[in-house]
Design a protein around this motif. Structure first.
Motif, PDB file in Angstrom:
ATOM      1  N   UNK A   1      -9.791 -13.232  52.167  1.00 37.11           N
ATOM      2  CA  UNK A   1     -10.893 -13.832  51.384  1.00 37.11           C
ATOM      3  C   UNK A   1     -11.634 -14.963  52.426  1.00 37.11           C
ATOM      4  N   UNK A   2     -12.653 -15.100  52.491  1.00 39.59           N
ATOM      5  CA  UNK A   2     -13.542 -16.055  53.109  1.00 39.59           C
ATOM      6  C   UNK A   2     -13.091 -17.770  52.650  1.00 39.59           C
ATOM      7  N   UNK A   3     -13.324 -18.565  53.499  1.00 39.67           N
ATOM      8  CA  UNK A   3     -13.232 -19.950  53.013  1.00 39.67           C
ATOM      9  C   UNK A   3     -14.514 -20.115  51.743  1.00 39.67           C
ATOM     10  N   UNK A   4     -15.676 -19.828  52.223  1.00 40.37           N
ATOM     11  CA  UNK A   4     -16.708 -19.820  51.317  1.00 40.37           C
ATOM     12  C   UNK A   4     -16.365 -19.492  49.976  1.00 40.37           C
ATOM     13  N   UNK A   5     -15.860 -18.242  49.904  1.00 32.86           N
ATOM     14  CA  UNK A   5     -15.669 -17.454  48.636  1.00 32.86           C
ATOM     15  C   UNK A   5     -14.677 -18.032  48.093  1.00 32.86           C
ATOM     16  N   UNK A   6     -13.635 -18.435  48.535  1.00 36.00           N
ATOM     17  CA  UNK A   6     -12.514 -19.408  48.027  1.00 36.00           C
ATOM     18  C   UNK A   6     -12.867 -20.641  47.505  1.00 36.00           C
ATOM     19  N   UNK A   7     -13.712 -21.260  48.081  1.00 37.41           N
ATOM     20  CA  UNK A   7     -14.370 -22.456  47.660  1.00 37.41           C
ATOM     21  C   UNK A   7     -15.364 -22.507  46.179  1.00 37.41           C
ATOM     22  N   UNK A   8     -15.954 -21.370  46.507  1.00 37.34           N
ATOM     23  CA  UNK A   8     -16.937 -21.399  45.420  1.00 37.34           C
ATOM     24  C   UNK A   8     -16.058 -20.707  44.091  1.00 37.34           C
ATOM     25  N   UNK A  10     -13.238 -21.897  43.105  1.00 36.91           N
ATOM     26  CA  UNK A  10     -12.399 -22.630  42.941  1.00 36.91           C
ATOM     27  C   UNK A  10     -13.452 -23.798  41.899  1.00 36.91           C
ATOM     28  N   UNK A  11     -12.611 -24.361  40.991  1.00 43.42           N
ATOM     29  CA  UNK A  11     -13.281 -25.713  40.334  1.00 43.42           C
ATOM     30  C   UNK A  11     -12.468 -27.028  40.614  1.00 43.42           C
ATOM     31  N   UNK A  12     -12.887 -27.835  41.203  1.00 46.84           N
ATOM     32  CA  UNK A  12     -12.311 -29.293  41.285  1.00 46.84           C
ATOM     33  C   UNK A  12     -12.071 -29.964  39.993  1.00 46.84           C
ATOM     34  N   UNK A  13     -10.701 -30.418  39.984  1.00 53.13           N
ATOM     35  CA  UNK A  13     -10.369 -31.188  38.839  1.00 53.13           C
ATOM     36  C   UNK A  13     -10.658 -32.712  39.407  1.00 53.13           C
ATOM     37  N   UNK A  14     -11.516 -33.181  38.763  1.00 54.07           N
ATOM     38  CA  UNK A  14     -11.664 -34.770  39.465  1.00 54.07           C
ATOM     39  C   UNK A  14     -11.573 -35.826  38.291  1.00 54.07           C
ATOM     40  N   UNK A  15     -10.501 -36.585  38.815  1.00 55.06           N
ATOM     41  CA  UNK A  15      -9.929 -37.456  37.867  1.00 55.06           C
ATOM     42  C   UNK A  15     -10.189 -38.873  38.415  1.00 55.06           C
ATOM     43  N   UNK A  16      -9.868 -39.895  37.562  1.00 60.94           N
ATOM     44  CA  UNK A  16     -10.103 -41.301  37.689  1.00 60.94           C
ATOM     45  C   UNK A  16      -8.941 -42.042  37.414  1.00 60.94           C
ATOM     46  N   UNK A  17      -7.629 -41.290  37.605  1.00 61.73           N
ATOM     47  CA  UNK A  17      -6.535 -42.217  37.128  1.00 61.73           C
ATOM     48  C   UNK A  17      -6.140 -43.452  37.762  1.00 61.73           C
ATOM     49  N   UNK A  18      -6.080 -44.603  37.017  1.00 60.99           N
ATOM     50  CA  UNK A  18      -5.906 -45.894  37.518  1.00 60.99           C
ATOM     51  C   UNK A  18      -6.970 -46.759  37.861  1.00 60.99           C
ATOM     52  N   UNK A  83     -13.729 -29.646  49.314  1.00 60.48           N
ATOM     53  CA  UNK A  83     -14.163 -29.745  47.884  1.00 60.48           C
ATOM     54  C   UNK A  83     -15.410 -28.808  47.591  1.00 60.48           C
ATOM     55  N   UNK A  84     -15.223 -27.863  46.558  1.00 61.65           N
ATOM     56  CA  UNK A  84     -15.961 -26.689  46.486  1.00 61.65           C
ATOM     57  C   UNK A  84     -17.459 -27.306  45.702  1.00 61.65           C
TER      58      UNK A  84
END
Length: 209
Positions: A1-8, A10-18, A83-84
């Motif tokens: 699997x290419x890096x680009x395929x893996x990144x696309x 995926x879905x980044x979970x972005x949080x703002x804890x703290x 980061x995707x």
């Protein structure tokens, strides 16, 4: 699997804890400081509560301290090159805002990208990433300890997922920080601000310094 395929894929979970405890979107009263007419964000404890000294490494392998980087209006973002979705949009928005500020108002600002994934983001990687985004963007990395110290100074959050392979994701906060050499951090921008609005806000601060 290419890096680009893996990144696309995926879905980044972005949080703002703290971090949310430090920032609140609320206008300050006029007369409290010389930037009052520019501010949209109130920082608990004042703007001095955010930011501080750091020592990181740029794309050429040169050690750069905060005083080497923040030499004028400086827009700082913490993210990572794998980061995707979120980081490319945020960093491109920041680069566009810096370009608009220069084109429309003749004010030169420096965009800065600080990785929170030093294991993969070598000096060469952050240097290439930054140069693609903007010809004046400074990409910074360092040891895990150096990156952690910079992140803690700016009250950012990040946490890497368990690495099953090289395509792991990193949860992280998504604020951008406007800083000046003598003032430190004067404003924090959320990612829902468009590039023109960001450029307008940066102009207000730059003309008030």
């Amino acid at each position: 699997m290419s890096r680009l395929t893996a990144l696309l894929g995926g879905t980044a979970l972005v949080v703002v804890l703290g971090v949310s405890a430090y920032f609140a979107l609320a206008p300050r009263g006029a007369g409290e400081d010389r930037f009052a007419q520019c501010r949209e964000t109130t920082i608990a404890g004042g703007s001095n509560a955010i930011g501080g000294p750091f020592e990181l490494v740029d794309g050429t392998g040169k050690t750069r301290r905060d005083s080497d980087v923040i030499t004028g209006p400086t827009l700082i973002y913490f993210g990572y090159t794998f980061c995707p979705d979120v980081c490319p949009l945020d960093v491109a928005r920041n680069a566009d805002a810096v370009a608009l500020l220069e084109e429309q108002d003749g004010i030169e600002a420096t965009p800065v990208f600080i990785t929170i994934d030093p294991a993969r983001d070598t000096p060469e990687v952050v240097g290439e990433y930054a140069s693609i985004m903007h010809d004046r963007m400074i990409g910074l990395t360092g040891t895990p300890e150096q990156v952690k110290a910079a992140s803690q100074a700016y009250k950012t959050y990040y946490k890497a997922h368990e690495a099953e392979d090289e395509f792991y994701l990193v949860d992280h906060s998504t604020f951008s920080y406007l800083a000046f050499p003598e003032e430190g951090v004067v404003e924090i921008f959320r990612r829902d601000m468009d590039s023109q609005s960001l450029a307008n806000s940066m102009k207000c601060f730059a003309e008030s310094v």
